[in-house]
Design an enzyme around this catalytic site. Structure first.
Site, PDB file in Angstrom:
ATOM      1  N   ILE A 161       9.526   9.301   9.438  1.00 29.87           N
ATOM      2  CA  ILE A 161       8.324   9.293   9.676  1.00 29.87           C
ATOM      3  C   ILE A 161       7.717  10.211   9.661  1.00 29.87           C
ATOM      4  O   ILE A 161       6.416  11.104   9.614  1.00 29.87           O
ATOM      5  CB  ILE A 161       7.426   8.206   9.733  1.00 29.87           C
ATOM      6  CG1 ILE A 161       8.340   8.216  12.094  1.00 29.87           C
ATOM      7  CG2 ILE A 161       7.905   6.007  10.509  1.00 29.87           C
ATOM      8  CD1 ILE A 161       7.498   7.619  13.280  1.00 29.87           C
ATOM      9  N   GLY A 162       8.997  11.095   9.954  1.00 31.59           N
ATOM     10  CA  GLY A 162       8.039  12.527  10.035  1.00 31.59           C
ATOM     11  C   GLY A 162       9.635  13.794  10.372  1.00 31.59           C
ATOM     12  O   GLY A 162      10.361  13.257  10.271  1.00 31.59           O
ATOM     13  N   GLY A 174      10.124  18.345  10.579  1.00 33.84           N
ATOM     14  CA  GLY A 174      10.040  19.451  11.005  1.00 33.84           C
ATOM     15  C   GLY A 174      10.924  20.934  10.882  1.00 33.84           C
ATOM     16  O   GLY A 174      12.376  20.167  10.564  1.00 33.84           O
ATOM     17  N   GLY A 195      13.362  18.768  13.788  1.00 32.79           N
ATOM     18  CA  GLY A 195      14.297  18.089  14.113  1.00 32.79           C
ATOM     19  C   GLY A 195      13.128  16.897  13.046  1.00 32.79           C
ATOM     20  O   GLY A 195      11.810  16.943  12.446  1.00 32.79           O
ATOM     21  N   VAL A 253      12.342  12.509  12.469  1.00 32.33           N
ATOM     22  CA  VAL A 253      11.359  11.273  13.915  1.00 32.33           C
ATOM     23  C   VAL A 253      12.057  10.036  12.432  1.00 32.33           C
ATOM     24  O   VAL A 253      11.268   9.237  11.551  1.00 32.33           O
ATOM     25  CB  VAL A 253       9.938  11.361  14.275  1.00 32.33           C
ATOM     26  CG1 VAL A 253       9.496  10.339  15.009  1.00 32.33           C
ATOM     27  CG2 VAL A 253       9.804  13.042  14.596  1.00 32.33           C
ATOM     28  N   ASP A 304       2.328  24.748  22.283  1.00 29.21           N
ATOM     29  CA  ASP A 304       2.302  24.231  20.552  1.00 29.21           C
ATOM     30  C   ASP A 304       1.018  23.057  19.744  1.00 29.21           C
ATOM     31  O   ASP A 304       1.468  21.774  19.532  1.00 29.21           O
ATOM     32  CB  ASP A 304       3.161  23.675  20.168  1.00 29.21           C
ATOM     33  CG  ASP A 304       3.663  23.958  18.601  1.00 29.21           C
ATOM     34  OD1 ASP A 304       3.247  24.924  18.368  1.00 29.21           O
ATOM     35  OD2 ASP A 304       5.012  22.969  18.088  1.00 29.21           O
TER      36      ASP A 304
END
Length: 597
Positions: free
Chosen positions: A301-302, A304, A307, A309, A424
């Site tokens: 689902i993600g 970057g 990492g 996810v 961040d």
């Protein structure tokens, strides 16, 4: 007009446009594999399917990877050929009884596959790739051969993430670096090519039909059986049997010793990282594998720089998000411990709390680190503000999200001692639950101050556009560094614009844009057109002004997060906006700079 009628008209319009373009240029890709390749069509037969677009992107990726292999070019030459390919793609899907309307719905911009140097670090051809990355990368070592099986595929995926991180460091604004990495691995690195079932499933993440999966399993079973037969035949040889027993004993002893070292390492790691009594727990990696279907691409689902996810479901039915830390360099364990230590201490309804973590180490996969938190069903604020978001945020939702983030930051700065600086704060690190309540997430860069310390001097980390000037230039970190980032987020939410406007040749910061309008008495024009009539004009303009004040270039003019929250809630008045230095892109600033040189 009904929804189905509108979809039909949209599909017809899209087909007409594609047919006109097709007449001028033919598709340089052979898409005949769409009808013959054993891909899982079920997600695209359901009109409400949520995974169809991702499946189609992976499916057309086979053609693009083959095109890269044949022509050394990552994408298509022009808009006409792209339109022709999408028209062919639509025809092939229709032959499988899949509604043609999914193509314009999933690929709204017919030029997204056209070569563009702004897509990723200026890369157009394989020669460009080699100049940027080099001839040998981790992809060459990990993505060749048969990628069937979790170990082989996982190794290739990890290598792809690392190469993508390298490209992202070269071009932080690149939008297709990960897709280019995938195409290169499937089309150039893997000798079987993108039309191989294991390559398409692993590298391109294309879901396969059940028959293809069964066939692959049977193939593996036959291979295993043959290996066992030859093994038994070889064991009949007396001399080789004796030698084999000795070698087997030594290997087993070595493996047991290595396993013991891994277990000792993990045990000592856990002993040095004590989870407080907050409900957080240590997970075993097998629990996370079951929860995420062995970290399936469908559960991704993600992703970057640091990492990836996955969505998971625990044995008790609880939905969670499992983040695998990828950056495990020289300071990887130290950074992981820092994040766990900080996030395990916080308990606030507007901060994403830690459900648990996992540390594992073995011969096949090496060190792996995982963080487990609650699953946020509405994704990130960045997703909701995206131009392609299906449903626009309402004024009450935007107001509540801003207040939620402010309360979460106030807790970090004043609710615990010593204070925590997030470092961040940005739209993609603000997650939304099923009720659109906001929670600040991702504490990988967070720093905890020392008691009585007003600021920290540290290496600069964060996201371009959200960094406070004094922190970006001098590494001076204070609570007002987070306030600056929060001000940027307010302006993004209220205007619907991104922090950086790259539509023109000169990059324009959202603060410069908002400041020019506000100083011209046009605060209302800063508001997103979709909410201007939804709420009290004075209240919405107050939120904009607080955002501008929080994102002021000068530290002294920024309020603390506690004062900013009171301004947002209307408990105290907002002071007159102070003057600010001219933006770096301002014409008079450039003129004075040229004069001084």
């Amino acid at each position: 007009m009904g929804k189905s009628s509108f979809s039909s008209l949209l599909s017809l319009f899209f087909s007409i446009i594609l047919s006109i373009d097709s007449a001028a240029s033919s598709c340089p890709m052979d898409l005949s594999y769409v009808e013959t390749f054993p891909w899982d069509t079920s997600s695209c037969r359901d009109p409400n399917g949520t995974h169809c677009c991702q499946t189609l992107l992976s499916l057309i990726g086979i053609g693009l990877a083959q095109h890269l292999k044949d022509t050394s070019t990552f994408q298509l030459p022009d808009a006409a050929s792209s339109s022709s390919c999408l028209s062919d793609f639509e025809t092939k899907l229709a032959a499988l009884s899949i509604q043609p309307s999914v193509v314009p719905r999933c690929f709204e911009n017919s030029t997204q596959f056209v070569a563009n140097r702004s897509s990723c670090a200026g890369i157009i051809t394989i020669q460009d790739w080699t100049e940027k990355i080099g001839q040998m990368t981790q992809l060459e070592a990990s993505c060749h051969g048969d990628l069937t099986g979790l170990t082989r595929c996982g190794s290739c995926s990890d290598a792809g993430m690392r190469v993508d991180s390298q490209l992202t460091s070269l071009d932080p604004n690149g939008t297709k670096c990960f897709y280019f990495t995938v195409l290169y691995a499937a089309g150039i690195v893997n000798e079987y090519g993108p039309k191989n079932v294991s390559t398409a499933a692993c590298v391109l993440g294309l879901p396969l039909s059940s028959s293809a999966t069964d066939k692959s399993s049977n193939h593996l079973s036959r291979d295993t059986l043959l290996k066992l037969i030859f093994g038994f035949l070889g064991a009949l040889l007396g001399v080789l049997l004796a030698v084999g027993v000795i070698i087997l004993y030594r290997k087993r002893h070595k493996k047991e010793r290595q396993n013991a070292l891994h277990e000792e390492y993990v045990s000592s790691f856990k002993a040095g990282l004590v989870l407080p009594n907050t409900g957080a727990k240590w997970f075993h990696v097998s629990e996370l594998e079951r929860a995420t279907n062995r970290f399936s691409q469908r559960n991704l689902i993600g992703q970057g720089t640091y990492g990836v996810v996955y969505k998971g479901t625990l044995s008790d039915g609880t939905s969670v998000a499992v983040k695998q830390i990828l950056d495990l360099g020289s300071t990887g364990d130290e950074d992981f411990c820092n994040e766990v230590d900080i996030i395990s201490k916080i308990r606030h309804r507007n901060l994403l709390s830690l459900r648990g973590c996992c540390v594992t180490s073995d011969n096949l996969n090496g060190k792996r680190r995982f963080l487990v938190s609650d699953f946020m069903s509405n994704g990130s604020l960045g997703d909701q503000l995206c131009e392609h978001s299906r449903k626009q945020l309402t004024w009450p939702q935007r107001k509540n999200i801003i207040l939620d983030v402010a309360k979460g930051l106030a807790y970090l700065h004043y609710g615990i001692k010593p204070a925590i600086y997030h470092r961040d704060i940005k739209a993609t690190n603000i997650l939304l639950d099923s009720e659109m309540k906001a929670r600040v997430a991702d504490f990988g860069l967070a720093k905890q101050s020392s008691e009585g310390q007003s600021h920290l001097t540290t290496r600069v980390a964060g996201t371009h556009g959200y960094l406070a000037p004094e922190y970006a230039l001098y590494g001076q970190l204070t609570e007002k560094s987070d306030v600056y980032s929060f001000g940027i987020v307010i302006l993004e939410i209220m205007s619907g614009r991104k922090v950086l406007d790259t539509s023109n040749s000169a990059v324009l910061l959202i603060t410069d844009w908002a400041w020019m309008l506000a100083k011209s008495g046009k605060v209302e024009e800063i508001l997103d057109g979709g909410i201007r009539e939804e709420g009290p004009k004075a209240v919405m303009e107050r939120f904009v002004l607080v955002g501008m004040l929080c994102a002021h270039v000068m530290v002294a003019f920024r309020p603390t997060i506690a004062v900013a929250l009171k301004m947002l809630e209307g408990d105290i008045e907002i002071p007159r906006l102070p003057d600010r230095p001219l933006p770096l892109s301002h014409e008079s600033f450039r003129s004075s700079l040229q004069w001084s040189t």
